[in-house]
Scaffold this motif. Structure first.
Motif, PDB file in Angstrom:
ATOM      1  N   ALA A  12       0.829  -1.212   0.000  1.00 15.85           N
ATOM      2  CA  ALA A  12       0.000   0.000   0.000  1.00 15.85           C
ATOM      3  C   ALA A  12       0.858   1.254   0.000  1.00 15.85           C
ATOM      4  O   ALA A  12       0.441   2.296  -0.514  1.00 15.85           O
ATOM      5  N   GLY A  13       2.064   1.178   0.573  1.00 14.55           N
ATOM      6  CA  GLY A  13       2.951   2.343   0.608  1.00 14.55           C
ATOM      7  C   GLY A  13       3.355   2.814  -0.779  1.00 14.55           C
ATOM      8  O   GLY A  13       3.065   3.963  -1.157  1.00 14.55           O
ATOM      9  N   PRO A  14       4.020   1.966  -1.574  1.00 18.00           N
ATOM     10  CA  PRO A  14       4.374   2.389  -2.931  1.00 18.00           C
ATOM     11  C   PRO A  14       3.155   2.715  -3.785  1.00 18.00           C
ATOM     12  O   PRO A  14       3.220   3.618  -4.642  1.00 18.00           O
ATOM     13  N   PHE A  15       2.037   2.008  -3.559  1.00 16.08           N
ATOM     14  CA  PHE A  15       0.851   2.287  -4.360  1.00 16.08           C
ATOM     15  C   PHE A  15       0.293   3.674  -4.043  1.00 16.08           C
ATOM     16  O   PHE A  15      -0.137   4.401  -4.944  1.00 16.08           O
ATOM     17  N   MET A 211      10.951   5.200   0.813  1.00 18.14           N
ATOM     18  CA  MET A 211       9.719   4.418   0.869  1.00 18.14           C
ATOM     19  C   MET A 211       9.869   3.083   0.148  1.00 18.14           C
ATOM     20  O   MET A 211       9.432   2.035   0.659  1.00 18.14           O
ATOM     21  N   CYS A 212      10.498   3.086  -1.011  1.00 19.36           N
ATOM     22  CA  CYS A 212      10.689   1.837  -1.765  1.00 19.36           C
ATOM     23  C   CYS A 212      11.608   0.884  -1.008  1.00 19.36           C
ATOM     24  O   CYS A 212      11.347  -0.323  -0.933  1.00 19.36           O
ATOM     25  N   LEU A 213      12.690   1.416  -0.426  1.00 24.53           N
ATOM     26  CA  LEU A 213      13.628   0.582   0.318  1.00 24.53           C
ATOM     27  C   LEU A 213      12.964  -0.002   1.563  1.00 24.53           C
ATOM     28  O   LEU A 213      13.086  -1.202   1.846  1.00 24.53           O
ATOM     29  N   LEU A 214      12.246   0.831   2.295  1.00 26.25           N
ATOM     30  CA  LEU A 214      11.571   0.342   3.499  1.00 26.25           C
ATOM     31  C   LEU A 214      10.515  -0.696   3.157  1.00 26.25           C
ATOM     32  O   LEU A 214      10.355  -1.688   3.884  1.00 26.25           O
ATOM     33  N   THR A 215       9.821  -0.523   2.036  1.00 34.43           N
ATOM     34  CA  THR A 215       8.824  -1.514   1.623  1.00 34.43           C
ATOM     35  C   THR A 215       9.485  -2.855   1.326  1.00 34.43           C
ATOM     36  O   THR A 215       8.986  -3.914   1.729  1.00 34.43           O
ATOM     37  N   ALA A 216      10.617  -2.825   0.617  1.00 33.41           N
ATOM     38  CA  ALA A 216      11.341  -4.067   0.316  1.00 33.41           C
ATOM     39  C   ALA A 216      11.784  -4.761   1.607  1.00 33.41           C
ATOM     40  O   ALA A 216      11.678  -5.995   1.739  1.00 33.41           O
TER      41      ALA A 216
END
Length: 237
Positions: A12-15, A211-216
């Motif tokens: 949901a974060g990256p989206f 945000m992308c790094l934390l999501t991964a």
């Protein structure tokens, strides 16, 4: 099912960030940001020239802002796995992340008000436009303390079972990069204005990477077993 829901929340974060970009760039035309020095008539004309696109874009922005909450929630779930039952920093992160959602939603609403009757009172349109940008960008300390709470928890996990230790340091660096946004009310031009290099463009780029790094890393943590140094009472040894 719990793991599946956590993964959905992580994505949901990256989206929501994708929706922000679509809303502000494609529909509303708010990227690059409006010139803080623009007069009331100029700002009102910007809204009047693209009324449908701006209104649709801000509805999308509103939806994207709400989707930030599931992402914040799954971060809290993983932090609590490290902190255990006594988890004050987990709740600091969750509470501030929830507050950021509210401010983000209010920014979209202020812009929607500006777009509703842009030419009837240009000065009011300008003021609501200002309110939207201030609400959208000035609330940086919320993200900063939220991020610091996460880093302090990651430092507790010395084995790096859920999050690698280097991410805690990267996270602190990212929060420092975001801080110039707090100075936006002091400048109408230059790198520290709301459309400036240090207050908007560099933080926006770093925020995207963060945000992308934390999501991964969240997806990695969701799939990982509990830390080996966790006691039966849920606390780390």
């Amino acid at each position: 099912m719990t793991v599946r829901y956590q993964r959905i929340c992580a994505w949901a974060g990256p989206f929501c960030a994708f929706l922000w970009i679509i809303a502000l760039l494609v529909f509303a035309g708010f990227l690059p940001p409006h010139d803080p020095q623009a007069g009331a008539d100029e700002i009102a004309r910007i809204y009047a020239d693209n009324p449908l696109g701006i209104r649709i874009g801000l509805v999308i922005l509103l939806i994207g802002g709400v989707l930030y909450q599931p992402w914040v929630a799954v971060i809290a779930v993983q932090m609590k796995r490290i902190e255990g039952r006594q988890s004050p920093l987990t709740y600091v992160q969750l509470g501030l992340g929830t507050l950021f959602v509210l401010l983000f939603v209010l920014a979209a609403i202020f812009w929607e008000v500006a777009a509703f009757r842009p030419l009837e009172a240009p000065v009011l349109t300008q003021r609501f436009n200002d309110l939207g940008w201030f609400m959208f960008l000035v609330s940086v300390p919320i993200i900063t303390v939220q991020g610091l709470a996460l880093s302090l928890v990651v430092f507790q996990d010395r084995d790096g079972a859920l999050f690698p230790r280097w991410f805690a340091w990267f996270n602190i660096w990212a929060q420092i990069i975001f801080l110039p946004g707090t100075l936006i009310p002091l400048f109408k031009s230059g790198p520290l204005a709301w459309n400036g290099l240090f207050a908007f463009w560099i933080p926006a780029g770093v925020y995207t990477v963060w945000m992308c790094l934390l999501t991964a890393l969240l997806l990695r943590a969701i799939a990982a077993p509990d830390p080996v140094n966790m006691r039966p009472d849920g606390q780390l040894r």
